[in-house]
Design an enzyme around this catalytic site. Structure first.
Site, mmCIF file in Angstrom:
data_model
loop_
_atom_site.group_PDB
_atom_site.id
_atom_site.type_symbol
_atom_site.label_atom_id
_atom_site.label_comp_id
_atom_site.label_asym_id
_atom_site.label_seq_id
_atom_site.Cartn_x
_atom_site.Cartn_y
_atom_site.Cartn_z
ATOM 1 N N PRO A 199 -17.111 16.308 -6.965
ATOM 2 C CA PRO A 199 -17.281 15.303 -7.943
ATOM 3 C C PRO A 199 -16.462 15.210 -9.225
ATOM 4 O O PRO A 199 -15.776 14.221 -9.575
ATOM 5 C CB PRO A 199 -18.716 15.002 -8.376
ATOM 6 C CG PRO A 199 -19.467 15.536 -7.152
ATOM 7 C CD PRO A 199 -18.755 16.482 -6.673
ATOM 8 N N ARG A 248 -3.996 -5.823 14.230
ATOM 9 C CA ARG A 248 -2.819 -5.967 15.170
ATOM 10 C C ARG A 248 -3.091 -7.494 15.855
ATOM 11 O O ARG A 248 -4.008 -8.024 16.381
ATOM 12 C CB ARG A 248 -2.895 -4.969 16.334
ATOM 13 C CG ARG A 248 -2.682 -3.636 16.010
ATOM 14 C CD ARG A 248 -1.225 -3.346 15.521
ATOM 15 N NE ARG A 248 -0.809 -2.068 15.211
ATOM 16 C CZ ARG A 248 -1.308 -1.291 14.245
ATOM 17 N NH1 ARG A 248 -1.800 -2.015 13.035
ATOM 18 N NH2 ARG A 248 -0.647 -0.054 14.082
ATOM 19 N N LYS A 288 0.814 -1.236 -0.017
ATOM 20 C CA LYS A 288 -0.110 -0.002 -0.088
ATOM 21 C C LYS A 288 0.850 1.152 -0.050
ATOM 22 O O LYS A 288 1.615 1.586 1.113
ATOM 23 C CB LYS A 288 -0.819 0.131 1.148
ATOM 24 C CG LYS A 288 -1.974 1.252 1.142
ATOM 25 C CD LYS A 288 -2.893 1.188 2.427
ATOM 26 C CE LYS A 288 -2.364 1.587 3.610
ATOM 27 N NZ LYS A 288 -2.193 3.015 3.741
ATOM 28 N N THR A 316 -9.857 4.451 11.385
ATOM 29 C CA THR A 316 -9.697 3.789 12.503
ATOM 30 C C THR A 316 -9.093 4.275 13.584
ATOM 31 O O THR A 316 -8.874 4.025 14.654
ATOM 32 C CB THR A 316 -8.929 2.542 12.188
ATOM 33 O OG1 THR A 316 -7.856 2.754 11.500
ATOM 34 C CG2 THR A 316 -9.742 1.416 11.546
ATOM 35 N N ASP A 322 -13.165 15.623 -2.793
ATOM 36 C CA ASP A 322 -13.349 16.963 -3.440
ATOM 37 C C ASP A 322 -14.650 16.844 -4.039
ATOM 38 O O ASP A 322 -15.386 15.987 -4.115
ATOM 39 C CB ASP A 322 -12.173 17.212 -4.247
ATOM 40 C CG ASP A 322 -11.940 18.726 -4.476
ATOM 41 O OD1 ASP A 322 -12.962 19.558 -4.408
ATOM 42 O OD2 ASP A 322 -10.814 19.110 -4.349
ATOM 43 N N ASP A 380 -3.449 4.470 -1.616
ATOM 44 C CA ASP A 380 -4.282 5.030 -0.834
ATOM 45 C C ASP A 380 -4.003 6.435 -0.642
ATOM 46 O O ASP A 380 -3.270 6.904 -0.045
ATOM 47 C CB ASP A 380 -3.972 4.356 0.645
ATOM 48 C CG ASP A 380 -4.826 4.667 1.784
ATOM 49 O OD1 ASP A 380 -6.026 5.225 1.304
ATOM 50 O OD2 ASP A 380 -4.156 4.475 2.955
ATOM 51 N N LEU A 381 -5.020 6.901 -1.636
ATOM 52 C CA LEU A 381 -4.972 8.676 -1.538
ATOM 53 C C LEU A 381 -5.984 9.264 -0.972
ATOM 54 O O LEU A 381 -6.124 10.501 -0.755
ATOM 55 C CB LEU A 381 -4.966 9.129 -3.098
ATOM 56 C CG LEU A 381 -3.775 8.603 -3.888
ATOM 57 C CD1 LEU A 381 -3.803 9.242 -5.140
ATOM 58 C CD2 LEU A 381 -2.104 8.713 -3.168
ATOM 59 N N LYS A 382 -6.976 8.483 -0.614
ATOM 60 C CA LYS A 382 -8.284 9.000 0.210
ATOM 61 C C LYS A 382 -8.930 10.399 -0.656
ATOM 62 O O LYS A 382 -9.154 11.387 -0.095
ATOM 63 C CB LYS A 382 -8.139 9.274 1.464
ATOM 64 C CG LYS A 382 -7.780 8.059 2.506
ATOM 65 C CD LYS A 382 -7.537 8.110 3.742
ATOM 66 C CE LYS A 382 -7.153 7.112 4.528
ATOM 67 N NZ LYS A 382 -5.969 6.531 4.322
ATOM 68 N N ARG A 391 3.281 -0.782 10.247
ATOM 69 C CA ARG A 391 4.289 -0.481 11.055
ATOM 70 C C ARG A 391 4.667 -2.004 11.937
ATOM 71 O O ARG A 391 5.967 -2.498 12.090
ATOM 72 C CB ARG A 391 4.131 0.556 12.064
ATOM 73 C CG ARG A 391 4.452 1.926 11.519
ATOM 74 C CD ARG A 391 3.723 2.837 12.431
ATOM 75 N NE ARG A 391 2.154 2.821 12.143
ATOM 76 C CZ ARG A 391 1.605 3.902 12.755
ATOM 77 N NH1 ARG A 391 1.934 4.843 13.222
ATOM 78 N NH2 ARG A 391 0.304 3.871 12.593
#
Length: 228
Positions: free
Chosen positions: A70, A177, A36, A119, A68, A63-65, A206
């Protein structure tokens, strides 16, 4: 749902340092090939970041999320899909019209994934907006489903109810985790076993990349997800 689900694992590369990210990937690629790439690496290196990983045989989850109006997100998502990525995130806070336009733009080139509630956001913080993580994630999941998006990102806490209501919708679960591991900045975590019940993809960063022995940590996660 009681089927023996075996989700895929996306290894999150949480750095803007290309040399470091490639070092992690080259160490782990003999065991697993999905990585990712997030904002830090993409902002610094742009589309070449994707090209570097694909050239080494990796699959890429970008993963740019994106969030803005449409038309802006649609053009951005379409351009991202041309990079040959497996998954691309947009953020559900942009609303149903944004999601629909982004899905039209990517077509079947990539799996469009709608981020619901991060999260790292707690129940108490969502409550200050007048809702719950479950309610917000459900509504955004309905938007994603109605727009024809491949799936959503949600915590393991919301995934079960969403998957039961919208079984067609793919599910990406971050904040995973192993028991006893530090949650870091994740406020709502799930174990691999909990996530496995409802996830199509699980994201771990991580605990693997910052481990004293990244390969050993990766093997533990793959085993916990039923991939070994």
């Amino acid at each position: 749902m009681t089927d023996k689900r075996i989700p895929d694992l996306a290894i999150a590369l949480n750095t803007s340092d290309m040399a470091k990210a490639l070092s992690w990937a080259e160490d782990l690629l003999p065991l697993h090939d999905l990585f990712k790439i997030g904002l830090p690496l993409f902002v610094r290196h742009g589309p070449s970041a994707v090209a570097e990983f694909k050239a080494r045989g990796a699959r890429v989850f970008l993963d740019l999320k994106l969030c803005d109006i449409p038309s802006v997100v649609a053009e951005s998502a379409g351009a991202a899909a041309e990079l040959g990525i497996e998954l691309l995130t947009i953020h559900g806070w942009g609303g149903p019209d944004m999601i629909a336009e982004a899905q039209k733009a990517v077509g079947d080139k990539t799996r469009l994934v709608v981020v619901t509630v991060l999260t790292s956001v707690s129940k108490e913080q969502i409550a200050r907006l007048g809702g719950t993580p479950e309610a917000v994630a459900r509504e955004m999941s309905i938007w994603a489903s109605e727009a024809g998006a491949w799936g959503i990102v949600c915590s393991g806490h919301e995934a079960g109810a969403i998957k039961r209501e919208l079984p067609r919708l793919g599910t990406v679960i971050p904040g995973v985790r192993l028991p006893g591991e530090d949650a870091g900045d994740q406020a709502r975590v799930a174990s691999p076993e909990e996530a496995r019940a409802f996830a199509d993809y699980v994201v771990v960063g991580r605990p693997i990349t910052h481990s004293p022995d990244p390969r050993a940590s990766l093997r533990k996660y793959l085993a916990a997800l039923g991939r070994e």
